[in-house]
Design a protein around this motif. Structure first.
Motif, PDB file in Angstrom:
ATOM      1  N   GLN A 237      56.112  82.433  82.278  1.00 49.89           N
ATOM      2  CA  GLN A 237      56.223  83.749  81.648  1.00 49.89           C
ATOM      3  C   GLN A 237      55.443  84.783  82.443  1.00 49.89           C
ATOM      4  OE1 GLN A 237      55.585  83.735  77.276  1.00 49.89           O
ATOM      5  NE2 GLN A 237      55.050  81.595  77.600  1.00 49.89           N
ATOM      6  N   ARG A 238      55.827  86.037  82.266  1.00 51.92           N
ATOM      7  CA  ARG A 238      55.082  87.173  82.818  1.00 51.92           C
ATOM      8  C   ARG A 238      54.652  88.046  81.645  1.00 51.92           C
ATOM      9  NH1 ARG A 238      57.401  91.388  87.273  1.00 51.92           N
ATOM     10  NH2 ARG A 238      56.745  89.797  88.753  1.00 51.92           N
ATOM     11  N   PHE A 239      53.360  88.403  81.631  1.00 50.31           N
ATOM     12  CA  PHE A 239      52.800  89.208  80.558  1.00 50.31           C
ATOM     13  C   PHE A 239      52.345  90.549  81.125  1.00 50.31           C
ATOM     14  CE2 PHE A 239      51.959  84.719  79.797  1.00 50.31           C
ATOM     15  CZ  PHE A 239      52.488  84.527  78.531  1.00 50.31           C
TER      16      PHE A 239
ATOM     17  N   VAL B 142      52.903  80.108  85.525  1.00 45.28           N
ATOM     18  CA  VAL B 142      54.014  79.416  86.186  1.00 45.28           C
ATOM     19  C   VAL B 142      53.832  77.917  85.962  1.00 45.28           C
ATOM     20  CG1 VAL B 142      55.305  79.096  88.329  1.00 45.28           C
ATOM     21  CG2 VAL B 142      54.097  81.261  87.912  1.00 45.28           C
ATOM     22  N   MET B 143      54.742  77.371  85.204  1.00 43.45           N
ATOM     23  CA  MET B 143      54.682  75.959  84.858  1.00 43.45           C
ATOM     24  C   MET B 143      55.331  75.124  85.964  1.00 43.45           C
ATOM     25  SD  MET B 143      53.138  76.140  82.024  1.00 43.45           S
ATOM     26  CE  MET B 143      53.269  74.437  81.504  1.00 43.45           C
ATOM     27  N   PRO B 144      54.908  73.865  86.116  1.00 40.21           N
ATOM     28  CA  PRO B 144      55.583  72.977  87.070  1.00 40.21           C
ATOM     29  C   PRO B 144      57.061  72.852  86.703  1.00 40.21           C
ATOM     30  CG  PRO B 144      53.550  71.988  86.272  1.00 40.21           C
ATOM     31  CD  PRO B 144      53.793  73.206  85.439  1.00 40.21           C
ATOM     32  N   ASN B 145      57.902  72.821  87.709  1.00 39.81           N
ATOM     33  CA  ASN B 145      59.349  72.658  87.520  1.00 39.81           C
ATOM     34  C   ASN B 145      59.976  73.760  86.677  1.00 39.81           C
ATOM     35  OD1 ASN B 145      59.316  70.125  88.945  1.00 39.81           O
ATOM     36  ND2 ASN B 145      58.459  69.224  87.097  1.00 39.81           N
ATOM     37  N   SER B 146      59.382  74.928  86.664  1.00 38.37           N
ATOM     38  CA  SER B 146      59.905  76.058  85.890  1.00 38.37           C
ATOM     39  C   SER B 146      59.663  77.350  86.685  1.00 38.37           C
ATOM     40  CB  SER B 146      59.206  76.115  84.525  1.00 38.37           C
ATOM     41  OG  SER B 146      59.727  77.174  83.748  1.00 38.37           O
TER      42      SER B 146
ATOM     43  N   LEU C  75      59.825  81.066  88.538  1.00 41.78           N
ATOM     44  CA  LEU C  75      60.192  82.432  88.166  1.00 41.78           C
ATOM     45  C   LEU C  75      61.570  82.708  88.750  1.00 41.78           C
ATOM     46  CD1 LEU C  75      56.826  84.255  88.905  1.00 41.78           C
ATOM     47  CD2 LEU C  75      57.851  83.916  86.674  1.00 41.78           C
ATOM     48  N   THR C  76      62.353  83.529  88.091  1.00 45.37           N
ATOM     49  CA  THR C  76      63.679  83.864  88.599  1.00 45.37           C
ATOM     50  C   THR C  76      63.548  84.650  89.901  1.00 45.37           C
ATOM     51  OG1 THR C  76      63.734  85.876  87.273  1.00 45.37           O
ATOM     52  CG2 THR C  76      64.723  83.912  86.300  1.00 45.37           C
ATOM     53  N   MET C  77      64.624  84.667  90.677  1.00 44.67           N
ATOM     54  CA  MET C  77      64.649  85.402  91.945  1.00 44.67           C
ATOM     55  C   MET C  77      64.279  86.863  91.693  1.00 44.67           C
ATOM     56  SD  MET C  77      65.549  83.861  94.794  1.00 44.67           S
ATOM     57  CE  MET C  77      66.013  82.213  95.247  1.00 44.67           C
ATOM     58  N   HIS C  78      63.389  87.385  92.537  1.00 49.75           N
ATOM     59  CA  HIS C  78      62.946  88.769  92.401  1.00 49.75           C
ATOM     60  C   HIS C  78      62.403  89.236  93.747  1.00 49.75           C
ATOM     61  CE1 HIS C  78      59.345  86.313  91.794  1.00 49.75           C
ATOM     62  NE2 HIS C  78      58.634  87.355  92.214  1.00 49.75           N
TER      63      HIS C  78
ATOM     64  N   ASP D  64      51.516  69.750  89.463  1.00 52.86           N
ATOM     65  CA  ASP D  64      51.865  69.148  88.183  1.00 52.86           C
ATOM     66  C   ASP D  64      51.098  69.769  87.021  1.00 52.86           C
ATOM     67  OD1 ASP D  64      49.386  68.130  88.796  1.00 52.86           O
ATOM     68  OD2 ASP D  64      49.928  66.026  88.526  1.00 52.86           O
ATOM     69  N   LYS D  65      50.372  70.884  87.295  1.00 54.45           N
ATOM     70  CA  LYS D  65      49.638  71.604  86.251  1.00 54.45           C
ATOM     71  C   LYS D  65      50.014  73.079  86.318  1.00 54.45           C
ATOM     72  CE  LYS D  65      45.842  68.389  86.319  1.00 54.45           C
ATOM     73  NZ  LYS D  65      44.592  68.045  86.917  1.00 54.45           N
ATOM     74  N   PRO D  66      49.904  73.816  85.214  1.00 55.38           N
ATOM     75  CA  PRO D  66      50.246  75.248  85.220  1.00 55.38           C
ATOM     76  C   PRO D  66      49.365  76.030  86.201  1.00 55.38           C
ATOM     77  CG  PRO D  66      49.966  74.450  82.974  1.00 55.38           C
ATOM     78  CD  PRO D  66      49.482  73.360  83.887  1.00 55.38           C
ATOM     79  N   ILE D  67      49.947  77.063  86.804  1.00 57.11           N
ATOM     80  CA  ILE D  67      49.219  78.023  87.628  1.00 57.11           C
ATOM     81  C   ILE D  67      49.235  79.334  86.860  1.00 57.11           C
ATOM     82  CG2 ILE D  67      49.232  79.379  89.760  1.00 57.11           C
ATOM     83  CD1 ILE D  67      50.544  76.976  91.138  1.00 57.11           C
ATOM     84  N   GLU D  68      48.093  79.997  86.774  1.00 52.28           N
ATOM     85  CA  GLU D  68      48.006  81.281  86.079  1.00 52.28           C
ATOM     86  C   GLU D  68      47.355  82.286  87.018  1.00 52.28           C
ATOM     87  OE1 GLU D  68      46.496  83.131  81.839  1.00 52.28           O
ATOM     88  OE2 GLU D  68      45.999  81.068  82.352  1.00 52.28           O
TER      89      GLU D  68
END
Length: 126
Positions: free
Chosen positions: A32-34, A49-53, A55-58, A112-116
């Motif tokens: 997600q983006r906040f 940014v979650m593993p295997n998820s 962000l859409t192309m931008h 394998d862990k979220p990046i913030e």
């Protein structure tokens, strides 16, 4: 009989609340983006940014500073298929330039862990 119906109703309500709690937890754990601040000079947002998820192309029309709150390895995948990896350490600041003309990219958490990260994007170039 009343106790059984009451117990069954309580189980249904409990299951529904549990399902809603799981759904809320899943939504909270999606990439997600906040947005935090936007004016004529700067845009600031926090990205999870979650593993295997990815962000859409931008693309980014302006340079930006990335400040990882929770670090990790981010793979930047261009629409052409080219990619590069950035290892971001929590608490450090990283400078990223404007996207090249006509390009788009996706940010992919290679771990394998979220990046913030906090992102501070300048709206004006010198």
């Amino acid at each position: 009989m009343k106790v059984t119906i009451g117990f069954a109703a309580a189980l249904i309500v409990s299951a529904a609340c549990g399902a809603l709690g799981v759904l809320a937890a899943q939504q909270a754990m999606q990439t997600q983006r906040f947005p935090l601040l936007e004016n004529d000079d700067v845009k600031v947002w926090r990205s999870l940014v979650m593993p295997n998820s990815p962000l859409t192309m931008h693309r980014h029309e302006h340079p930006r500073v990335i400040i990882p709150l929770v670090g990790g390895t981010m793979k930047i995948v261009e629409s052409t298929g080219a990619s590069e990896e950035h290892h971001w350490e929590a608490g450090k600041a990283y400078w990223l330039t404007t996207s090249a003309p006509g390009t788009m990219h996706a940010d992919v958490n290679a771990g394998d862990k979220p990046i913030e990260v906090m992102v501070v994007e300048l709206e004006h170039e010198k």
